[in-house]
Motif scaffolding. Structure first.
Motif, mmCIF file in Angstrom:
data_model
loop_
_atom_site.group_PDB
_atom_site.id
_atom_site.type_symbol
_atom_site.label_atom_id
_atom_site.label_comp_id
_atom_site.label_asym_id
_atom_site.label_seq_id
_atom_site.Cartn_x
_atom_site.Cartn_y
_atom_site.Cartn_z
ATOM 1 N N ALA A 25 0.787 -1.223 0.008
ATOM 2 C CA ALA A 25 0.040 -0.136 -0.103
ATOM 3 C C ALA A 25 0.863 1.257 0.006
ATOM 4 N N ARG A 26 1.725 1.138 0.614
ATOM 5 C CA ARG A 26 2.718 2.313 0.660
ATOM 6 C C ARG A 26 4.132 1.908 -0.063
ATOM 7 N N GLU A 27 4.129 2.549 -1.427
ATOM 8 C CA GLU A 27 5.107 2.245 -2.337
ATOM 9 C C GLU A 27 6.597 2.253 -1.936
ATOM 10 N N GLU A 28 6.716 3.391 -1.133
ATOM 11 C CA GLU A 28 8.209 3.450 -0.761
ATOM 12 C C GLU A 28 8.409 2.430 0.160
ATOM 13 N N ARG A 29 7.880 1.452 0.484
ATOM 14 C CA ARG A 29 8.283 0.385 1.371
ATOM 15 C C ARG A 29 8.938 -0.617 0.622
ATOM 16 N N LEU A 56 9.099 -6.554 10.191
ATOM 17 C CA LEU A 56 8.007 -6.893 8.985
ATOM 18 C C LEU A 56 7.236 -8.319 9.006
ATOM 19 N N LEU A 57 8.024 -9.210 9.670
ATOM 20 C CA LEU A 57 7.228 -10.343 10.212
ATOM 21 C C LEU A 57 6.422 -10.010 11.315
ATOM 22 N N ALA A 58 6.787 -9.398 12.277
ATOM 23 C CA ALA A 58 6.024 -9.439 13.477
ATOM 24 C C ALA A 58 5.068 -8.147 13.526
ATOM 25 N N ASP A 59 5.319 -7.314 12.830
ATOM 26 C CA ASP A 59 4.197 -6.004 12.806
ATOM 27 C C ASP A 59 3.480 -5.922 11.712
ATOM 28 N N ARG A 60 3.965 -6.267 10.610
ATOM 29 C CA ARG A 60 3.223 -6.083 9.253
ATOM 30 C C ARG A 60 2.532 -7.446 8.865
ATOM 31 N N ALA A 96 -2.946 -6.128 6.803
ATOM 32 C CA ALA A 96 -3.707 -4.640 7.187
ATOM 33 C C ALA A 96 -3.833 -4.019 5.980
ATOM 34 N N PRO A 97 -4.727 -3.498 5.499
ATOM 35 C CA PRO A 97 -5.097 -2.473 4.289
ATOM 36 C C PRO A 97 -4.007 -1.584 4.419
ATOM 37 N N ALA A 98 -3.650 -0.834 5.492
ATOM 38 C CA ALA A 98 -2.539 0.115 5.279
ATOM 39 C C ALA A 98 -1.232 -0.440 5.037
ATOM 40 N N ASP A 99 -1.183 -1.652 5.009
ATOM 41 C CA ASP A 99 0.315 -2.283 4.828
ATOM 42 C C ASP A 99 0.269 -2.880 3.035
ATOM 43 N N PHE A 100 -0.951 -3.572 2.854
ATOM 44 C CA PHE A 100 -0.901 -4.465 1.676
ATOM 45 C C PHE A 100 -2.167 -4.201 0.837
ATOM 46 N N LEU A 101 -1.890 -4.012 -0.537
ATOM 47 C CA LEU A 101 -3.264 -3.761 -1.302
ATOM 48 C C LEU A 101 -3.565 -5.284 -1.487
ATOM 49 N N ASP A 102 -2.730 -6.114 -1.575
ATOM 50 C CA ASP A 102 -3.193 -7.642 -2.227
ATOM 51 C C ASP A 102 -2.337 -8.400 -1.882
#
Length: 301
Positions: A25-29, A56-60, A96-102
């Protein structure tokens, strides 16, 4: 040109061989914009790729990995990705939608039909179908063969030049004998830094300074004969091979930090010595062609 930023990428691989791909979702990531890629997290200046991977693994993704192993560094459009293979974990990935679009589980291979970033597409092609067969560095025997073969080709290309041409500039300011000095210097550098990765916890690979190498070459008078340069080249290779015999697979698969590439494996760094020899073998072959060119051909052109 500024170096690309680093991201830590998790290659989550199920028992059926499928790998998790996502659109961020956040392209810079991601280092890949909103295209399909591996789940990724930027590596901050004050942390290691492993620390970013843990976040990444724990929070995202809300996962607790049982096993993770550094695998490769990939060039993405806007970042260098340090890829860690995770073949066992607790829980199910959460998006989470804030992290991933698909998100989707893709088989190894070409992953057709999706807009997958090229660096990851190439990496997927190299994955074995068997999920238990995780890619490894070359073993000591394979690296030994690679080093010997590359060096033999370099020496043969050099010795193919007639002696009067070996100290003549045939490629800009480079003469063939300069390449012997350069290859020896670079081998000493790679072997020294690889040793430090194994010996010193927290060591960061120090990039080679081309200006320093150029100053060394310019400051040394070309020898009346090339015996000393060949002997130095052979002595350094013998030292590298002797050291390589002492390394087991765990040592070759060990990794440390690199100032530009993030995580790098010891075995891959040793393999770079052979790759460097091969690059300059091609340069010597072009020098040989230049030395054999008929000046009358230029006049007739």
């Amino acid at each position: 040109m500024d170096a690309k930023p680093l991201v830590a990428s998790a290659a989550l691989r199920r028992s059926d061989g499928r790998v998790l791909l996502v659109r961020h979702a956040r392209e810079e990531r991601s280092g890949a914009g909103s295209r399909w890629t591996l789940p990724s997290e930027p590596v901050a200046d004050d942390e290691t790729a492993e620390q970013a991977l843990a976040r990444l693994l724990a929070d995202r993704l809300r996962l607790s990995p049982d096993r993770r192993e550094f695998n490769d560094s990939l060039a993405l459009p806007a970042a260098i990705a340090n890829v860690f293979i995770c073949s066992s974990w607790s829980g199910d990935p959460q998006y989470a939608p804030a992290d991933f679009l698909d998100a989707a589980w893709a088989p190894p291979g070409t992953a057709p039909g999706i807009d997958l970033v090229e660096g990851v597409r190439e990496w997927l092609r190299g994955l074995p179908a068997d999920a238990s067969a995780l890619p490894k560095s070359a073993d000591s025997e394979g690296l030994t063969v690679e080093l010997i073969t590359a060096r033999d080709a370099l020496r043969a290309a050099y010795l193919a030049l007639d002696e009067p041409w070996r100290d003549v500039s045939l490629d800009g300011e480079w003469a063939p004998v300069d390449l012997l000095t350069h290859c020896a210097t670079v081998e000493a550098y790679y072997a020294s830094e690889a040793r430090e990765l194994l010996k010193t916890p927290g060591h960061t690979w120090r990039p080679f300074n081309p200006a320093q190498g150029e100053a060394e070459r310019a400051g040394r008078s070309r020898p009346a004969n090339d015996r000393a340069e060949l002997e130095r080249l052979d002595a350094l290779r013998a030292e590298t091979l002797t050291w390589l015999e002492t390394l087991d697979q765990d040592a070759l698969d060990a990794y440390g930090d690199h100032a530009d590439r993030g995580a790098v494996r010891v075995g891959d760094r040793i393999a770079r010595i052979a790759a460097h020899d091969r690059a300059h073998t091609q340069q010597l072959e072009k020098m040989l062609a230049a030395s054999q060119a008929d000046p009358d051909d230029d006049e007739e052109a």
